[in-house]
Motif scaffolding. Sequence first.
Motif, PDB file in Angstrom:
ATOM      1  N   ARG A 235      23.754  32.858  32.702  1.00 35.60           N
ATOM      2  CA  ARG A 235      22.632  33.742  32.395  1.00 35.60           C
ATOM      3  C   ARG A 235      22.262  33.504  30.933  1.00 35.60           C
ATOM      4  NH1 ARG A 235      24.832  39.372  33.265  1.00 35.60           N
ATOM      5  NH2 ARG A 235      26.649  38.341  32.376  1.00 35.60           N
ATOM      6  N   PHE A 236      21.056  32.945  30.723  1.00 35.47           N
ATOM      7  CA  PHE A 236      20.604  32.603  29.382  1.00 35.47           C
ATOM      8  C   PHE A 236      19.550  33.596  28.901  1.00 35.47           C
ATOM      9  CE2 PHE A 236      21.615  28.465  31.401  1.00 35.47           C
ATOM     10  CZ  PHE A 236      22.699  28.128  30.619  1.00 35.47           C
ATOM     11  N   LEU A 237      19.563  33.817  27.588  1.00 40.44           N
ATOM     12  CA  LEU A 237      18.606  34.707  26.946  1.00 40.44           C
ATOM     13  C   LEU A 237      18.245  34.087  25.604  1.00 40.44           C
ATOM     14  CD1 LEU A 237      17.233  37.520  27.069  1.00 40.44           C
ATOM     15  CD2 LEU A 237      19.268  38.440  25.949  1.00 40.44           C
ATOM     16  N   ILE A 238      16.988  34.181  25.216  1.00 35.01           N
ATOM     17  CA  ILE A 238      16.538  33.633  23.939  1.00 35.01           C
ATOM     18  C   ILE A 238      16.497  34.758  22.914  1.00 35.01           C
ATOM     19  CG2 ILE A 238      14.647  32.521  22.701  1.00 35.01           C
ATOM     20  CD1 ILE A 238      13.849  31.263  25.436  1.00 35.01           C
ATOM     21  N   GLN A 239      17.103  34.497  21.755  1.00 36.20           N
ATOM     22  CA  GLN A 239      17.118  35.465  20.666  1.00 36.20           C
ATOM     23  C   GLN A 239      16.596  34.798  19.401  1.00 36.20           C
ATOM     24  OE1 GLN A 239      20.982  36.942  19.432  1.00 36.20           O
ATOM     25  NE2 GLN A 239      20.071  38.806  18.618  1.00 36.20           N
ATOM     26  N   SER A 240      15.823  35.535  18.626  1.00 37.55           N
ATOM     27  CA  SER A 240      15.352  35.055  17.337  1.00 37.55           C
ATOM     28  C   SER A 240      16.429  35.327  16.298  1.00 37.55           C
ATOM     29  CB  SER A 240      14.064  35.794  16.937  1.00 37.55           C
ATOM     30  OG  SER A 240      13.770  35.559  15.569  1.00 37.55           O
ATOM     31  N   ALA A 241      16.931  34.277  15.673  1.00 35.96           N
ATOM     32  CA  ALA A 241      17.923  34.452  14.616  1.00 35.96           C
ATOM     33  C   ALA A 241      17.279  35.062  13.376  1.00 35.96           C
ATOM     34  CB  ALA A 241      18.582  33.116  14.279  1.00 35.96           C
ATOM     35  N   ALA A 242      15.971  34.914  13.227  1.00 33.44           N
ATOM     36  CA  ALA A 242      15.268  35.460  12.072  1.00 33.44           C
ATOM     37  C   ALA A 242      15.113  36.977  12.160  1.00 33.44           C
ATOM     38  CB  ALA A 242      13.894  34.809  11.932  1.00 33.44           C
TER      39      ALA A 242
ATOM     40  N   GLU B  70      15.258  24.737  32.489  1.00 38.56           N
ATOM     41  CA  GLU B  70      13.882  24.259  32.353  1.00 38.56           C
ATOM     42  C   GLU B  70      12.970  25.401  31.929  1.00 38.56           C
ATOM     43  OE1 GLU B  70      12.399  21.968  35.637  1.00 38.56           O
ATOM     44  OE2 GLU B  70      14.261  20.827  35.763  1.00 38.56           O
ATOM     45  N   ARG B  71      13.187  26.594  32.495  1.00 41.22           N
ATOM     46  CA  ARG B  71      12.408  27.776  32.093  1.00 41.22           C
ATOM     47  C   ARG B  71      12.699  28.124  30.637  1.00 41.22           C
ATOM     48  NH1 ARG B  71       9.082  31.650  32.463  1.00 41.22           N
ATOM     49  NH2 ARG B  71       9.581  33.867  32.306  1.00 41.22           N
ATOM     50  N   VAL B  72      13.952  28.030  30.233  1.00 43.62           N
ATOM     51  CA  VAL B  72      14.312  28.295  28.841  1.00 43.62           C
ATOM     52  C   VAL B  72      13.559  27.328  27.926  1.00 43.62           C
ATOM     53  CG1 VAL B  72      16.194  28.170  27.156  1.00 43.62           C
ATOM     54  CG2 VAL B  72      16.565  29.290  29.352  1.00 43.62           C
ATOM     55  N   ALA B  73      13.558  26.054  28.267  1.00 40.46           N
ATOM     56  CA  ALA B  73      12.860  25.054  27.455  1.00 40.46           C
ATOM     57  C   ALA B  73      11.369  25.350  27.381  1.00 40.46           C
ATOM     58  CB  ALA B  73      13.104  23.660  28.023  1.00 40.46           C
ATOM     59  N   GLN B  74      10.776  25.764  28.501  1.00 41.47           N
ATOM     60  CA  GLN B  74       9.355  26.085  28.513  1.00 41.47           C
ATOM     61  C   GLN B  74       9.061  27.322  27.659  1.00 41.47           C
ATOM     62  OE1 GLN B  74       7.110  23.973  30.207  1.00 41.47           O
ATOM     63  NE2 GLN B  74       5.782  25.050  28.793  1.00 41.47           N
ATOM     64  N   LEU B  75       9.903  28.342  27.744  1.00 44.39           N
ATOM     65  CA  LEU B  75       9.729  29.547  26.916  1.00 44.39           C
ATOM     66  C   LEU B  75       9.865  29.212  25.436  1.00 44.39           C
ATOM     67  CD1 LEU B  75      11.708  32.141  29.041  1.00 44.39           C
ATOM     68  CD2 LEU B  75       9.253  32.212  28.544  1.00 44.39           C
TER      69      LEU B  75
END
Length: 75
Positions: free
Chosen positions: A3-10, A42-47
């Motif tokens: 389960r992947f989630l994108i987080q902004s480190a900034a 692939e969805r992560v890369a697209q996001l």
Amino acid sequence: MPRFLIQSAATGRFLAADADGGEPCWVSLIQQAGGGVTDDMERVAQLLADCCDPEDFPQVVDLDRLGTASDYPNG
């Protein structure tokens, strides 16, 4: 299944689907980020390409890795 989630480190915010329209948006609380969790790299890369700016310093977090022996090292 990861389960992947994108987080902004900034900013510390998470990329999630908006509750109204489903469009990706940044949210402050991980509790609001459920719509941003995916098992599809692939969805992560697209996001990452569509929704993240370099100054966001986006990072992909594997939620199943947290709290395990292969957890992310500190700093």
